[in-house]
Scaffold this motif. Structure first.
Motif, PDB file in Angstrom:
ATOM      1  N   ALA A  66       0.833  -1.201   0.000  1.00  0.00           N
ATOM      2  CA  ALA A  66       0.000   0.000   0.000  1.00  0.00           C
ATOM      3  C   ALA A  66       0.871   1.255   0.000  1.00  0.00           C
ATOM      4  CB  ALA A  66      -0.928  -0.003   1.210  1.00  0.00           C
ATOM      5  N   GLY A  67       1.959   1.222   0.761  1.00  0.00           N
ATOM      6  CA  GLY A  67       2.865   2.359   0.798  1.00  0.00           C
ATOM      7  C   GLY A  67       3.496   2.638  -0.561  1.00  0.00           C
ATOM      8  N   SER A  68       3.843   1.573  -1.278  1.00  0.00           N
ATOM      9  CA  SER A  68       4.437   1.759  -2.606  1.00  0.00           C
ATOM     10  C   SER A  68       3.429   2.362  -3.582  1.00  0.00           C
ATOM     11  CB  SER A  68       4.966   0.420  -3.136  1.00  0.00           C
ATOM     12  OG  SER A  68       3.899  -0.473  -3.428  1.00  0.00           O
ATOM     13  N   VAL A  69       2.164   1.941  -3.466  1.00  0.00           N
ATOM     14  CA  VAL A  69       1.116   2.498  -4.320  1.00  0.00           C
ATOM     15  C   VAL A  69       0.919   3.983  -4.019  1.00  0.00           C
ATOM     16  CG1 VAL A  69      -1.349   2.439  -4.846  1.00  0.00           C
ATOM     17  CG2 VAL A  69      -0.067   0.306  -4.638  1.00  0.00           C
ATOM     18  N   LEU A  70       0.885   4.323  -2.732  1.00  0.00           N
ATOM     19  CA  LEU A  70       0.707   5.718  -2.345  1.00  0.00           C
ATOM     20  C   LEU A  70       1.888   6.565  -2.785  1.00  0.00           C
ATOM     21  CD1 LEU A  70      -0.754   5.179   1.237  1.00  0.00           C
ATOM     22  CD2 LEU A  70      -1.982   5.994  -0.767  1.00  0.00           C
ATOM     23  N   ALA A  71       3.091   6.008  -2.680  1.00  0.00           N
ATOM     24  CA  ALA A  71       4.274   6.743  -3.126  1.00  0.00           C
ATOM     25  C   ALA A  71       4.189   7.022  -4.627  1.00  0.00           C
ATOM     26  CB  ALA A  71       5.538   5.957  -2.793  1.00  0.00           C
ATOM     27  N   HIS A  72       3.692   6.040  -5.373  1.00  0.00           N
ATOM     28  CA  HIS A  72       3.536   6.221  -6.822  1.00  0.00           C
ATOM     29  C   HIS A  72       2.546   7.348  -7.122  1.00  0.00           C
ATOM     30  CE1 HIS A  72       3.371   5.106 -11.067  1.00  0.00           C
ATOM     31  NE2 HIS A  72       2.049   5.124 -10.980  1.00  0.00           N
ATOM     32  N   LEU A  73       1.426   7.374  -6.392  1.00  0.00           N
ATOM     33  CA  LEU A  73       0.441   8.434  -6.587  1.00  0.00           C
ATOM     34  C   LEU A  73       1.015   9.798  -6.221  1.00  0.00           C
ATOM     35  CD1 LEU A  73      -2.766   6.719  -5.111  1.00  0.00           C
ATOM     36  CD2 LEU A  73      -2.194   7.020  -7.514  1.00  0.00           C
ATOM     37  N   ALA A  74       1.768   9.826  -5.128  1.00  0.00           N
ATOM     38  CA  ALA A  74       2.347  11.091  -4.679  1.00  0.00           C
ATOM     39  C   ALA A  74       3.428  11.597  -5.633  1.00  0.00           C
ATOM     40  CB  ALA A  74       2.925  10.924  -3.280  1.00  0.00           C
ATOM     41  N   TRP A  75       4.121  10.666  -6.282  1.00  0.00           N
ATOM     42  CA  TRP A  75       5.252  11.015  -7.133  1.00  0.00           C
ATOM     43  C   TRP A  75       4.826  11.486  -8.522  1.00  0.00           C
ATOM     44  CZ3 TRP A  75      10.035  11.789  -5.521  1.00  0.00           C
ATOM     45  CH2 TRP A  75      11.062  11.878  -6.454  1.00  0.00           C
ATOM     46  N   HIS A  76       3.566  11.228  -8.880  1.00  0.00           N
ATOM     47  CA  HIS A  76       3.107  11.550 -10.238  1.00  0.00           C
ATOM     48  C   HIS A  76       1.849  12.422 -10.216  1.00  0.00           C
ATOM     49  CE1 HIS A  76       5.973   8.808 -12.137  1.00  0.00           C
ATOM     50  NE2 HIS A  76       5.671   7.940 -11.199  1.00  0.00           N
ATOM     51  N   PRO A  77       1.987  13.652  -9.749  1.00  0.00           N
ATOM     52  CA  PRO A  77       0.805  14.531  -9.715  1.00  0.00           C
ATOM     53  C   PRO A  77       0.280  14.890 -11.094  1.00  0.00           C
ATOM     54  CG  PRO A  77       2.805  15.756  -9.192  1.00  0.00           C
ATOM     55  CD  PRO A  77       3.182  14.303  -9.216  1.00  0.00           C
ATOM     56  N   ASP A  78       1.088  14.677 -12.114  1.00  0.00           N
ATOM     57  CA  ASP A  78       0.631  14.965 -13.471  1.00  0.00           C
ATOM     58  C   ASP A  78      -0.320  13.903 -14.005  1.00  0.00           C
ATOM     59  OD1 ASP A  78       2.906  13.300 -13.254  1.00  0.00           O
ATOM     60  OD2 ASP A  78       3.272  13.475 -15.414  1.00  0.00           O
ATOM     61  N   LEU A  79      -0.310  12.713 -13.368  1.00  0.00           N
ATOM     62  CA  LEU A  79      -1.114  11.590 -13.872  1.00  0.00           C
ATOM     63  C   LEU A  79      -2.366  11.321 -13.046  1.00  0.00           C
ATOM     64  CD1 LEU A  79       1.728   9.023 -14.716  1.00  0.00           C
ATOM     65  CD2 LEU A  79       0.572  10.602 -16.270  1.00  0.00           C
ATOM     66  N   TYR A  80      -2.372  11.704 -11.785  1.00  0.00           N
ATOM     67  CA  TYR A  80      -3.437  11.273 -10.882  1.00  0.00           C
ATOM     68  C   TYR A  80      -4.162  12.460 -10.243  1.00  0.00           C
ATOM     69  CZ  TYR A  80      -1.097   6.799 -11.428  1.00  0.00           C
ATOM     70  OH  TYR A  80      -0.533   5.673 -11.953  1.00  0.00           O
ATOM     71  N   GLN A  81      -5.201  12.123  -9.492  1.00  0.00           N
ATOM     72  CA  GLN A  81      -6.055  13.085  -8.785  1.00  0.00           C
ATOM     73  C   GLN A  81      -6.610  14.155  -9.728  1.00  0.00           C
ATOM     74  OE1 GLN A  81      -5.725  13.226  -4.317  1.00  0.00           O
ATOM     75  NE2 GLN A  81      -3.788  14.156  -4.914  1.00  0.00           N
ATOM     76  N   TRP A  82      -7.126  13.712 -10.873  1.00  0.00           N
ATOM     77  CA  TRP A  82      -7.688  14.649 -11.836  1.00  0.00           C
ATOM     78  C   TRP A  82      -8.923  15.354 -11.301  1.00  0.00           C
ATOM     79  CZ3 TRP A  82      -6.539   9.500 -12.775  1.00  0.00           C
ATOM     80  CH2 TRP A  82      -7.590   8.579 -12.644  1.00  0.00           C
ATOM     81  N   ASP A  83      -9.693  14.673 -10.458  1.00  0.00           N
ATOM     82  CA  ASP A  83     -10.854  15.341  -9.863  1.00  0.00           C
ATOM     83  C   ASP A  83     -10.411  16.462  -8.927  1.00  0.00           C
ATOM     84  OD1 ASP A  83     -12.592  13.757 -11.230  1.00  0.00           O
ATOM     85  OD2 ASP A  83     -13.309  12.623  -9.507  1.00  0.00           O
ATOM     86  N   PHE A  84      -9.357  16.199  -8.157  1.00  0.00           N
ATOM     87  CA  PHE A  84      -8.878  17.235  -7.242  1.00  0.00           C
ATOM     88  C   PHE A  84      -8.383  18.454  -8.007  1.00  0.00           C
ATOM     89  CE2 PHE A  84      -5.220  19.208  -5.077  1.00  0.00           C
ATOM     90  CZ  PHE A  84      -5.933  19.845  -4.074  1.00  0.00           C
ATOM     91  N   LYS A  85      -7.786  18.249  -9.149  1.00  0.00           N
ATOM     92  CA  LYS A  85      -7.345  19.386  -9.962  1.00  0.00           C
ATOM     93  C   LYS A  85      -8.532  20.264 -10.341  1.00  0.00           C
ATOM     94  CE  LYS A  85      -3.523  16.639 -11.743  1.00  0.00           C
ATOM     95  NZ  LYS A  85      -3.011  15.842 -12.879  1.00  0.00           N
ATOM     96  N   ILE A  86      -9.650  19.611 -10.636  1.00  0.00           N
ATOM     97  CA  ILE A  86     -10.873  20.369 -10.930  1.00  0.00           C
ATOM     98  C   ILE A  86     -11.296  21.175  -9.703  1.00  0.00           C
ATOM     99  CG2 ILE A  86     -13.328  20.177 -11.482  1.00  0.00           C
ATOM    100  CD1 ILE A  86     -11.595  19.679 -13.885  1.00  0.00           C
TER     101      ILE A  86
END
Length: 403
Positions: free
Chosen positions: A18-38
């Motif tokens: 789970a930590g590795s998955v979260l690190a991946h999400l945190a490391w790539h703000p250009d790819l993830y959390q598109w709803d939050f960008k809105i």
């Protein structure tokens, strides 16, 4: 090694993954959390006096960060909820939003274990949270939606309900409904309260409170409120894996039937089928809950609340893939209570990884059905609750109460 050692080892492996998955999400703000960008840039546009419902305005503030096909979908009043994050640069706000949700998930894990689930099974719950309902938790973290925050408000509200604090329960549900309208249906749980007079009072006040918030949103920003209503009209058109709701499934089924049969059904056909399905679920669920209340089971309220969450999920006209977080605790509870045992439970967990089959004659059908796999699991969970409650009623109630 003993059982506790194996459990600790399994928990460590799961947490590391789970930590590795979260690190991946945190490391790539250009790819993830598109709803939050809105959310972030809509609030930024609103603060700058621009229309937050016009995607072009969001693009002007962050042309590389916004998907032009997405737009802000909540009523104007909710824009203020995101104002505290505007004091941060987007990169910092991105991390704060992500890790704040991780903290909220951690709180949910312990709240579920302590108040809504049976003792033990902590490692299984951790695994279930990671993979259940087509990876619903990951879907929310990756999309950057507010579903985790929604659950972080909803489950304390349900705990208030269990403790008889109907006013606090109603207040939190109304606040949730001010963002996503559908949670207002959860006020139906008030019909299960023992103090009916107070429950009906809370129900009436909740309706007034919801109307007051909507009026405040309209009066404060009338033109933006019209944009919000227009934006919301297309939400029910979403189907498939991103919106595996009962209405979406029936709508897709009607569309497919029209293609196969070569003619068009009346425009109300899908909604008519949805109304029939909803009436059937409500009728059976109401009858089962009536028996359950009369049986006087010692665990009556907790089971009724969890079952009510499942009924709500089946009735919701729109239920995005990340909204299935709602069903994690109810599904986990009934899988253990249904006496499936560890091995069948593990096999059922593996089912949640279901790949698309490639058998001749099967793959075409699977391609149409598997996007709604989470919905089918929700109906399975509903059936397990009906079966469990009827079995327990026979054991705890007198024969006259079952008539």
């Amino acid at each position: 090694m003993g059982k506790k050692t194996w459990s600790r080892l399994a928990a460590t492996v799961l947490l590391l993954y789970a930590g590795s998955v979260l690190a991946h999400l945190a490391w790539h703000p250009d790819l993830y959390q598109w709803d939050f960008k809105i959310y972030y840039y809509a609030a930024k546009a609103f603060a700058a006096g621009l229309n937050p419902y016009e995607t072009a305005n969001l693009l002007s503030l962050a042309p590389a960060a916004i998907n032009p096909r997405l737009g802000f979908a909540y009523q104007p009043l909710t824009l203020y909820y995101f104002f505290p994050l505007l004091g941060l640069e987007f990169s910092a706000a991105y991390q704060a939003f992500l890790w704040g949700k991780v903290a909220a998930l951690t709180g949910l894990f312990f709240l579920w274990r302590r108040w809504f689930l049976d003792p033990g099974h902590g490692v299984w719950l951790l695994l279930f949270m990671m993979v259940a309902f087509n990876n619903t938790v990951y879907a929310d973290l990756a999309a950057g939606n507010i579903s985790v925050w929604e659950q972080a408000v909803l489950w304390p509200a349900l705990l208030f309900f269990l403790r008889g604090h109907l006013g606090w329960f109603s207040l939190l549900i109304v606040l949730l409904a001010s963002i996503k309208l559908v949670p207002l249906l959860l006020l139906g749980l008030l019909f299960l309260a023992e103090d009916r007079r107070r429950a009906y009072t809370c129900l009436a006040l909740s309706g007034l409170g919801f109307a007051a918030l909507a009026a405040l949103s309209y009066l404060g920003h009338p033109s933006l409120f019209i944009h919000f209503l227009t934006q919301g009209q297309g939400m029910l058109a979403e189907r498939g894996v991103i919106n595996p709701s009962t209405l979406a499934f029936l709508t897709a089924g009607v569309t497919q039937a029209e293609k196969l049969m070569g003619f068009s059904f009346p425009g109300w056909t899908a909604f008519g089928l949805y109304a029939v399905a909803a009436a059937a679920v409500l009728t059976v669920s109401g009858w089962v809950l009536h028996l359950w209340q009369r049986a006087g089971h010692p665990d009556r309220d907790r089971v009724a609340v969890l079952f009510g969450c499942v009924v709500y999920a089946l009735l919701a006209p729109r239920l995005k893939n990340y909204s299935y977080i709602l069903l994690v605790a109810p599904a986990f509870f009934i899988l253990w209570r249904s006496h499936l045992g560890a091995t069948p439970y593990f096999l059922l967990t593996l089912m949640l990884f279901s790949p698309y089959p490639s058998l001749p004659g099967v793959e075409a059908i699977a391609a149409k059905l598997l996007p709604y796999y989470s919905l089918f699991l929700a109906y399975l969970v509903w059936g397990l609750y009906v079966r469990y409650i009827l079995q327990e009623c026979r054991l705890t109630a007198s024969p006259k109460n079952l008539l």
